[in-house]
Motif scaffolding. Structure first.
Motif, short mmCIF file in Angstrom:
data_model
loop_
_atom_site.label_atom_id
_atom_site.label_comp_id
_atom_site.label_asym_id
_atom_site.label_seq_id
_atom_site.Cartn_x
_atom_site.Cartn_y
_atom_site.Cartn_z
N ASP A 146 0.87 -1.17 0.00
CA ASP A 146 0.00 0.00 0.00
C ASP A 146 0.91 1.22 0.00
OD1 ASP A 146 -1.67 2.10 0.72
OD2 ASP A 146 -3.07 0.71 1.69
N VAL B 212 0.62 4.38 2.58
CA VAL B 212 0.87 4.03 3.98
C VAL B 212 2.32 3.58 4.14
CG1 VAL B 212 0.12 2.57 5.87
CG2 VAL B 212 -1.53 3.37 4.23
N TYR C 21 2.23 3.62 15.93
CA TYR C 21 1.61 3.68 14.60
C TYR C 21 2.60 3.51 13.47
CZ TYR C 21 -2.92 4.69 16.36
OH TYR C 21 -4.10 4.57 17.00
N ILE D 211 3.28 -0.26 13.23
CA ILE D 211 2.17 -1.12 12.82
C ILE D 211 1.77 -0.80 11.37
CG2 ILE D 211 0.24 0.30 13.63
CD1 ILE D 211 -0.97 -2.18 14.80
N TRP E 70 2.07 -3.45 8.18
CA TRP E 70 0.90 -3.83 7.39
C TRP E 70 1.07 -3.46 5.93
CZ3 TRP E 70 -2.70 -0.78 4.72
CH2 TRP E 70 -3.80 -1.50 4.24
N PHE F 25 4.49 -8.14 9.00
CA PHE F 25 3.20 -8.06 9.68
C PHE F 25 3.29 -8.70 11.07
CE2 PHE F 25 -1.34 -9.43 10.10
CZ PHE F 25 -1.79 -8.15 10.34
N SER G 290 -10.57 1.02 1.61
CA SER G 290 -9.97 0.00 2.47
C SER G 290 -10.31 0.28 3.94
CB SER G 290 -8.45 0.00 2.28
OG SER G 290 -7.82 -0.42 3.45
N VAL H 230 -8.64 -0.38 6.56
CA VAL H 230 -7.48 0.12 7.29
C VAL H 230 -7.33 1.63 7.07
CG1 VAL H 230 -4.99 0.01 7.46
CG2 VAL H 230 -6.29 -2.07 7.25
N HIS H 231 -7.57 2.06 5.82
CA HIS H 231 -7.53 3.50 5.55
C HIS H 231 -8.59 4.22 6.37
CE1 HIS H 231 -5.32 3.10 1.45
NE2 HIS H 231 -4.65 2.63 2.46
N LEU I 203 -7.31 4.80 9.74
CA LEU I 203 -6.28 5.84 9.75
C LEU I 203 -6.92 7.23 9.66
CD1 LEU I 203 -3.53 4.19 7.55
CD2 LEU I 203 -3.60 4.43 10.01
N LEU J 53 -7.21 -0.91 14.72
CA LEU J 53 -6.30 -1.17 13.61
C LEU J 53 -5.86 -2.64 13.61
CD1 LEU J 53 -5.34 0.86 11.57
CD2 LEU J 53 -3.24 1.12 12.83
N MET K 207 -6.85 -4.99 10.53
CA MET K 207 -5.75 -5.50 9.70
C MET K 207 -5.82 -7.02 9.58
SD MET K 207 -2.41 -3.43 10.79
CE MET K 207 -2.16 -1.75 10.29
#
Lengths: 355, 207
Positions: A79, A82, A128, A131, A135, A143, B26, B28-29, B32, B70, B74
């Motif tokens: 991704d 991120v 953060y 993690i 991911w 992971f 997503s 996860v987004h 965030l 999260l 995930m």
């Protein structure tokens, strides 16, 4: 004089202060990183980096250019946003926490009333970067590493928080400058020794607390013996597997900035900050700048001492197993610090009669 | 002036992040973006002068709750296409809820603007010398001490419930007992036998 109190002048002063602190930290980090490797080597009877510059002093700068000039590899399944964001977050969080650190009387970027809470909030965000990086890599080892480290950092955050509560109870304030000011004078005024002759018996609580803080700081910053997120023997390098070049460098700098930050925090909270442990009346005749530089040197010396301890621990303590780490955090440190909070608050109320 | 700029920046960030939580593809987004929304609201608290609440919001929600969100999101194997199908189906319901909330907000702000009860009357008088933390502490441990304790008990029960639900003692797991390990000593753990030179040791002799 007028210009410096106007909004523009204030902005310029603050920006200058931020720049000074950031550059100062970055340059000291370069040499602390080298010191870390030298100490590690010394314990193992090696020489460590000794080729670049005299005594290898320029090694960190050579490493810096090596990292920056390499190619940034982003995995195909990652991704992308991120993936790039994660090291940036780690790096930025590691530096914005320094905003409330007082380096000498009055030398602080932002003298917050809730300074300790601010530090606590920022350090609880550090998880953060790890993690997200784990991911976004879209790979199994990173992971697993990031999940481990998230659990680890959240666990030790709790005991660090309770230990800080002890210091807040002793000091009666959350402002870092006032906490340090209360530890002025002789060495027994330091919080690690109970914070003043009147509460000297609290040394039984506070000195072990400072040691537990040190160990929790190791776990919080993923240092050996608690470096399970990157455990190279089982997870290759944990959350950093897919990172290369500058993003990896950002992770690395962020990690070391956090370590040094914990050292400074320990000096400020427990070991008197910039106070050398004896009355500093002789400084009254000095010009203020020189006196402040003296205080800065004292704080620097204490920080270096903590850093050397952390570096030595890395060299001779074997890595913990994951269940041992969790047991230590939840079954030993958490109850101990909780009891300490009860005892210290009882002392404040019943012995010192503080309301 | 700077305060106004800061307010509008934070407010726009909060609203935009809130929208992105719902709209991003997503999960996860989404989480965030949710964290960004928490952050912007913490900034709004600071603008209101409630720096203690702002820090608590960051510590509790961003530092702990959102991490667990999260964590879960995930590890879930979410089918994005299915998730999008639900979006249009629940849109009318969501629109109704949003309309009700909006109406309530407008009514409250109209009441405040026209000098209603809550406009000027602060419940806790803000004193100049006491800090945020001190003021909250004085109210929390005196006037509202029973409610505060009750909240603590509710949280304790929830915690015990979570432990009871998840704690399983597996029968065949060999657990480490550090006390035993440390108390083991050389005399009981090791037995020294002398073997004759040139003859070796047979297993029966060792028993």
């Amino acid at each position: 004089m007028d210009f410096w109190s106007s909004p523009l002048g204030w902005t310029l002063i603050t920006a200058g202060g931020i720049l000074l602190v950031t550059v100062g930290i970055l340059i000291s980090l370069a040499f602390l990183l080298l010191a870390d490797r030298k100490i590690w080597a010394g314990v193992q009877l090696r020489k460590g980096p000794n080729v670049v510059g005299p005594f290898g002093l320029l090694q960190s700068f050579a490493d810096f250019f090596k990292f920056v000039l390499k190619e940034i590899v982003v995995p195909a399944g990652a991704d992308k946003v991120v993936f790039i964001l994660a090291p940036l977050i780690t790096f930025i969080l590691a530096f914005i926490a320094w905003a409330v650190i007082p380096f000498a009387p009055g030398w602080v970027i932002s003298d917050l009333n809730v300074g300790i809470l601010y530090i606590f909030a920022i350090s609880s965000l550090g998880v953060y970067g790890i993690i997200m990086g784990g991911w976004a890599s879209n790979s199994k080892y990173p992971f697993l590493g990031s999940l481990r480290s998230a659990a680890q950092m959240v666990s030790y955050e709790v005991s660090i928080g309770l230990i800080i509560v002890n210091v807040i109870l002793l000091a009666g304030t959350m402002n870092l400058t006032s906490i340090v000011t209360q530890q002025s004078g002789w060495i027994w005024n330091w919080n690690a020794f109970g914070g003043g002759l009147g509460s000297l018996p609290l040394i039984v609580i506070m000195f072990p607390m400072s040691i537990i803080f040190f160990i929790s700081a190791l776990a919080e910053t993923n240092r050996p013996p608690f470096d399970l997120p990157e455990a190279e023997s089982e997870l290759v390098a944990g959350y950093q597997v897919e990172y290369s070049s500058t993003p990896y460098l950002l992770f690395m700098i962020g990690e070391y900035a956090n370590i040094v930050f914990m050292c400074v925090l320990m000096s400020l909270l427990f070991f008197g900050g910039w106070h050398p442990g004896f009355p500093t009346d002789f400084l009254n005749g000095w010009p203020p700048i020189l006196a402040n530089l003296f205080y800065l040197a004292v704080l620097f010396a204490k920080t270096i001492f903590c850093f050397v301890m952390i570096a030595i621990v890395k060299a001779f303590v074997p890595r913990y197993r994951y269940d041992q780490l969790m047991r230590l955090g939840w079954k030993i440190f958490l109850p101990t610090s909780l009891v300490a909070v009860i005892v210290v608050s009882a002392w404040r109320v019943f012995v010192q009669g503080g309301a | 002036m700077i305060e106004a700029i800061a307010f509008y920046l934070l407010a726009i960030t909060a609203v935009f992040a809130g929208g992105a939580v719902v709209l991003s593809r997503s999960p996860v987004h989404s989480v965030l973006w949710l964290i960004l929304a928490f952050f912007a609201s913490a900034g709004l608290f600071v603008l209101l002068g409630a720096e203690f609440l702002a820090m608590l919001l960051v510590v509790v929600y961003v530092g702990a709750v959102a991490v667990l969100f999260l964590f879960v999101v995930m590890m879930l194997d979410v089918d994005f296409v299915k998730l999008r199908e639900g979006f249009t189906r629940y849109l009318p319901l969501a629109a109704i809820v949003a309309a009700i909330l909006l109406a309530e907000m407008i009514i409250v702000s109209l009441a405040v603007a026209s000098g209603g009860a809550a406009a000027g009357g602060q419940i806790v008088p803000a004193t100049a010398d006491a800090s945020n933390v001190e003021t909250i502490g004085r109210v929390l441990y005196t006037d509202y001490v029973y409610i505060f304790q009750a909240a603590g008990i509710v949280l304790l029960i929830a915690m015990i419930g979570a432990i009871v639900l998840t704690l399983r003692h597996k029968p065949h797991v060999r657990r480490q007992n550090p006390g035993d390990q440390i108390n083991r000593d050389r005399r009981t753990a090791v037995e020294i036998k002398s073997a004759e030179t040139g003859r070796g040791v047979s297993p029966e002799e060792l028993l």
